[in-house]
Design a protein around this motif. Sequence first.
Motif, short mmCIF file in Angstrom:
data_model
loop_
_atom_site.label_atom_id
_atom_site.label_comp_id
_atom_site.label_asym_id
_atom_site.label_seq_id
_atom_site.Cartn_x
_atom_site.Cartn_y
_atom_site.Cartn_z
N GLU A 140 0.96 -1.05 -0.01
CA GLU A 140 -0.07 0.01 0.03
C GLU A 140 0.92 1.38 0.11
O GLU A 140 0.56 2.14 -0.65
CB GLU A 140 -0.74 0.00 1.18
CG GLU A 140 -2.14 -0.91 1.21
CD GLU A 140 -2.88 -0.89 -0.07
OE1 GLU A 140 -3.27 0.33 -0.31
OE2 GLU A 140 -3.20 -1.79 -0.89
N LYS A 176 2.21 1.54 -3.56
CA LYS A 176 1.60 2.02 -4.51
C LYS A 176 1.18 3.60 -4.34
O LYS A 176 1.05 4.15 -5.46
CB LYS A 176 0.25 1.17 -4.37
CG LYS A 176 -1.04 1.37 -5.27
CD LYS A 176 -1.92 0.14 -5.12
CE LYS A 176 -2.75 0.22 -3.94
NZ LYS A 176 -4.09 -0.38 -3.72
N TYR A 177 1.07 3.90 -3.21
CA TYR A 177 0.77 5.36 -2.83
C TYR A 177 1.89 6.23 -3.47
O TYR A 177 1.82 7.23 -4.13
CB TYR A 177 0.80 5.71 -1.54
CG TYR A 177 0.78 7.15 -1.25
CD1 TYR A 177 -0.06 8.11 -1.58
CD2 TYR A 177 1.78 7.49 -0.23
CE1 TYR A 177 0.15 9.57 -1.42
CE2 TYR A 177 2.10 8.93 0.26
CZ TYR A 177 1.28 9.88 -0.53
OH TYR A 177 1.32 11.13 -0.27
N CYS A 178 3.01 5.72 -3.08
CA CYS A 178 4.30 6.48 -3.71
C CYS A 178 4.30 6.65 -5.11
O CYS A 178 4.76 7.56 -5.81
CB CYS A 178 5.58 5.92 -3.06
SG CYS A 178 6.97 6.86 -3.28
N THR A 232 2.06 6.61 -7.29
CA THR A 232 1.03 7.66 -7.83
C THR A 232 1.47 8.92 -7.91
O THR A 232 0.77 9.82 -8.55
CB THR A 232 -0.31 7.41 -7.06
OG1 THR A 232 -0.35 7.95 -5.68
CG2 THR A 232 -0.87 6.11 -6.83
N GLU A 235 -1.25 10.83 4.48
CA GLU A 235 -1.29 9.74 3.50
C GLU A 235 -0.77 8.41 3.62
O GLU A 235 -1.05 7.30 3.67
CB GLU A 235 -0.86 10.03 1.90
CG GLU A 235 -2.01 10.95 1.27
CD GLU A 235 -3.37 10.35 0.80
OE1 GLU A 235 -3.48 9.20 0.90
OE2 GLU A 235 -4.32 11.19 0.73
N GLU A 292 -2.83 5.16 4.37
CA GLU A 292 -2.48 3.92 3.82
C GLU A 292 -2.30 2.75 4.73
O GLU A 292 -2.96 1.55 4.49
CB GLU A 292 -1.23 4.05 3.01
CG GLU A 292 -1.52 4.99 1.62
CD GLU A 292 -2.81 4.59 0.64
OE1 GLU A 292 -2.86 3.45 0.78
OE2 GLU A 292 -3.10 5.47 0.16
#
Length: 217
Positions: free
Chosen positions: A144, A147-149, A151, A162, A166
């Motif tokens: 997670e 995946k955030y990074c 984006t 965030e 996450e």
Amino acid sequence: RRVLFRSESDSDFRYRLKNAKNKSATATYDAIKTSLLDLDVVNDVIILDPKTTPATANGTTKIIVDGTPDRKIAKAILDTLAAGINTIADQALDYHTEEFLITKKIKTAITYNILKFKSIKIKVEVLEVNGVKDSRWTKPIQDELIKYCNTLGLGESITYNELHSEVNGIDEIRYAKVYVSTNNGQSYELHDLSYKFDIVETQKYKLTKNDIEVIYV
């Protein structure tokens, strides 16, 4: 049959001309990106111009490549770059300039930049879960956060809110603390939810599993 022609005003003509130029520039940049992505030494391409954020000066473009420096990168740009557009260097990045002989007396130079990634270290303390507290949560937490990074765009900050969301948004994790190190793991800190980890506008954040430690307390 009589055909009537409506005269075009100066402002309409200028707008149409400008619009045509914009479409031409967009097509050129699309062609450059497609050509570069066909190369085995290129993973991704970012092209900055006067209309992007960040922007370049009129008549210039800044081409940033995620890949390995190679003369064929410059050659691919040369083959697709519209006349009159100069490729420029970013002093914060590793940039390369290649010269090409156009005629016996005329040379041209193509400059491209290699994307520089920045990372942070994260330590997650898992305190409460629904069920058994064990390492089964390590991979979902790492996935997670990565995946955030991924984006995040060029020059986009990581926000602590965030990171915290996450991790604590994963099903079955009731509460976890997220510590962050910006000095390569020498020390870790908790932050206010509003805190941002800023970055140079032409760099990008990247996380790997090696940057994320998960412990259970």
